[in-house]
Write a protein that holds these residues in place. Structure first.
Motif, PDB file in Angstrom:
ATOM      1  N   CYS A  87     -48.874   6.830 -80.816  1.00 29.70           N
ATOM      2  CA  CYS A  87     -49.244   7.380 -79.503  1.00 29.70           C
ATOM      3  C   CYS A  87     -48.727   6.503 -78.364  1.00 29.70           C
ATOM      4  CB  CYS A  87     -50.755   7.539 -79.400  1.00 29.70           C
ATOM      5  SG  CYS A  87     -51.408   8.827 -80.464  1.00 29.70           S
ATOM      6  N   VAL A  90     -44.978   7.134 -77.952  1.00 34.82           N
ATOM      7  CA  VAL A  90     -44.721   8.413 -77.270  1.00 34.82           C
ATOM      8  C   VAL A  90     -45.012   8.279 -75.778  1.00 34.82           C
ATOM      9  CG1 VAL A  90     -45.518  10.797 -77.057  1.00 34.82           C
ATOM     10  CG2 VAL A  90     -45.054   9.845 -79.317  1.00 34.82           C
ATOM     11  N   ALA A  91     -46.131   7.651 -75.435  1.00 32.01           N
ATOM     12  CA  ALA A  91     -46.492   7.488 -74.021  1.00 32.01           C
ATOM     13  C   ALA A  91     -45.455   6.648 -73.282  1.00 32.01           C
ATOM     14  CB  ALA A  91     -47.880   6.862 -73.907  1.00 32.01           C
ATOM     15  N   SER A  93     -42.307   6.226 -74.090  1.00 31.76           N
ATOM     16  CA  SER A  93     -41.057   6.985 -74.020  1.00 31.76           C
ATOM     17  C   SER A  93     -41.101   8.010 -72.888  1.00 31.76           C
ATOM     18  CB  SER A  93     -40.784   7.700 -75.345  1.00 31.76           C
ATOM     19  OG  SER A  93     -40.641   6.778 -76.387  1.00 31.76           O
ATOM     20  N   VAL A  94     -42.227   8.678 -72.730  1.00 30.29           N
ATOM     21  CA  VAL A  94     -42.362   9.651 -71.640  1.00 30.29           C
ATOM     22  C   VAL A  94     -42.284   8.943 -70.292  1.00 30.29           C
ATOM     23  CG1 VAL A  94     -43.964  11.258 -70.541  1.00 30.29           C
ATOM     24  CG2 VAL A  94     -43.614  11.350 -73.003  1.00 30.29           C
ATOM     25  N   LEU A  95     -42.946   7.799 -70.159  1.00 25.93           N
ATOM     26  CA  LEU A  95     -42.887   7.069 -68.892  1.00 25.93           C
ATOM     27  C   LEU A  95     -41.476   6.562 -68.597  1.00 25.93           C
ATOM     28  CD1 LEU A  95     -46.226   5.047 -68.989  1.00 25.93           C
ATOM     29  CD2 LEU A  95     -45.663   7.001 -67.525  1.00 25.93           C
ATOM     30  N   PHE A  97     -38.700   7.984 -69.635  1.00 29.88           N
ATOM     31  CA  PHE A  97     -37.935   9.170 -69.257  1.00 29.88           C
ATOM     32  C   PHE A  97     -38.211   9.569 -67.815  1.00 29.88           C
ATOM     33  CE2 PHE A  97     -37.966  13.804 -68.723  1.00 29.88           C
ATOM     34  CZ  PHE A  97     -36.612  14.052 -68.886  1.00 29.88           C
ATOM     35  N   LEU A  98     -39.486   9.595 -67.434  1.00 31.70           N
ATOM     36  CA  LEU A  98     -39.843   9.980 -66.065  1.00 31.70           C
ATOM     37  C   LEU A  98     -39.292   8.979 -65.047  1.00 31.70           C
ATOM     38  CD1 LEU A  98     -43.503  11.223 -66.514  1.00 31.70           C
ATOM     39  CD2 LEU A  98     -41.468  12.596 -66.049  1.00 31.70           C
ATOM     40  N   TRP A 101     -35.559   9.545 -64.793  1.00 37.03           N
ATOM     41  CA  TRP A 101     -35.310  10.828 -64.134  1.00 37.03           C
ATOM     42  C   TRP A 101     -35.546  10.712 -62.630  1.00 37.03           C
ATOM     43  CZ3 TRP A 101     -38.848  15.685 -64.740  1.00 37.03           C
ATOM     44  CH2 TRP A 101     -38.196  16.805 -64.243  1.00 37.03           C
TER      45      TRP A 101
END
Length: 113
Positions: A87, A90-91, A93-95, A97-98, A101
């Protein structure tokens, strides 16, 4: 044996051209890389034996009463720890990516790629 010839390049010798010195260093570097490549199998076997020895050490430390409690605790918590690390990965990786971006297109921040 490997590093000695590289350190023996006469950098302070003004009678020798810089390109000759550099070519001599590059030749020694190629010899060193070739030597290390020829010893790759030995390094892999040594790594495997060291890893096996380390695993045996951990196994035998489980016989010590105080260390056995720690090993038992980590073993019992391993499922929960695995899910936590999944978890968390994943968290993060999302941060990441954001953040990429949002900030990668801004010339004031800098260029990442």
């Amino acid at each position: 044996r490997i590093v000695g010839p590289m350190l023996a390049v006469p950098w302070t010798n003004e009678g020798q051209d810089y390109r000759t010195k550099l070519q001599e260093l590059i030749n020694y570097m190629r010899d060193a890389v070739g030597y290390l490549d020829s010893r790759e199998l030995e390094r892999e076997v040594a790594f495997a034996l060291t890893l096996i020895g380390y695993m045996r050490l951990l196994f035998y430390l489980g016989g010590h009463p105080r260390i056995a409690i720690l090993i038992c605790t980590v073993t019992n918590a391993s499922d929960d720890l695995a899910h936590f690390f999944y978890c968390a990965a994943v968290a993060m990786s999302v941060l990441a990516f954001l953040g990429t971006w949002l900030l990668a297109g801004d010339p004031r921040i800098g260029h990442f790629f």
